[in-house]
Write a protein that holds these residues in place. Structure first.
Motif, short mmCIF file in Angstrom:
data_model
loop_
_atom_site.label_atom_id
_atom_site.label_comp_id
_atom_site.label_asym_id
_atom_site.label_seq_id
_atom_site.Cartn_x
_atom_site.Cartn_y
_atom_site.Cartn_z
N ASN A 1 -2.24 -33.86 58.26
CA ASN A 1 -3.01 -33.44 58.86
C ASN A 1 -4.27 -32.35 59.09
O ASN A 1 -5.03 -32.04 60.13
N SER A 2 -3.66 -31.45 58.24
CA SER A 2 -5.54 -30.87 57.49
C SER A 2 -6.92 -30.63 57.45
O SER A 2 -7.29 -31.02 57.68
N HIS B 1 -15.02 -34.64 42.50
CA HIS B 1 -14.62 -32.41 41.94
C HIS B 1 -14.86 -31.81 43.04
O HIS B 1 -14.27 -31.26 42.81
N SER B 2 -15.57 -32.89 44.82
CA SER B 2 -15.69 -31.45 45.67
C SER B 2 -14.77 -32.07 45.77
O SER B 2 -13.87 -30.77 47.06
N GLY C 1 0.46 -22.47 51.16
CA GLY C 1 1.47 -22.86 50.48
C GLY C 1 2.29 -23.81 50.21
O GLY C 1 3.55 -24.10 50.27
N LEU C 2 1.30 -24.76 50.49
CA LEU C 2 2.22 -26.39 50.19
C LEU C 2 2.93 -26.59 48.77
O LEU C 2 2.18 -26.40 47.18
N ASN D 1 -7.49 -26.63 46.93
CA ASN D 1 -7.64 -24.75 48.12
C ASN D 1 -6.85 -25.45 49.11
O ASN D 1 -6.43 -24.20 50.01
N LEU D 2 -6.60 -26.01 50.15
CA LEU D 2 -6.41 -26.32 51.02
C LEU D 2 -4.05 -26.22 51.17
O LEU D 2 -3.52 -25.66 51.07
#
Length: 77
Positions: free
Chosen positions: A17-18, A40-41, A54-55, A48-49
């Motif tokens: 979803n994010s 890479h990006s 905190g997944l 980072n997500l």
């Protein structure tokens, strides 16, 4: 052949979803994100997500996946 229902964890669903991948394939242990131009990006953004939210997910990629612009996001064990 057995019909096996794949259950998407709440962490994986939140990631989908994010992150909103354009194309992904559901796997038994996670998803495979496909059609990435800047690998890479995109992997950095995904990491980072995962960290920010905190997944309990991990990212896996290898040379074969790179050849078709893909990487996996898997549930942590």
């Amino acid at each position: 052949m057995k019909n096996q229902e794949t259950i998407i964890s709440s962490d994986l669903q939140l990631f989908i979803n994010s992150f909103q991948p354009n194309k992904f394939k559901l796997l038994a242990h996670g998803i495979e994100v496909r059609g990435i131009n800047n690998m890479h990006s995109t992997i950095t953004q995904a990491r980072n997500l995962i960290e920010r939210l905190g997944l309990k997910l991990t990212i896996q990629h290898d040379a074969e996946m790179l050849s078709y612009g893909g990487f996996e996001v898997n549930n942590s064990k």
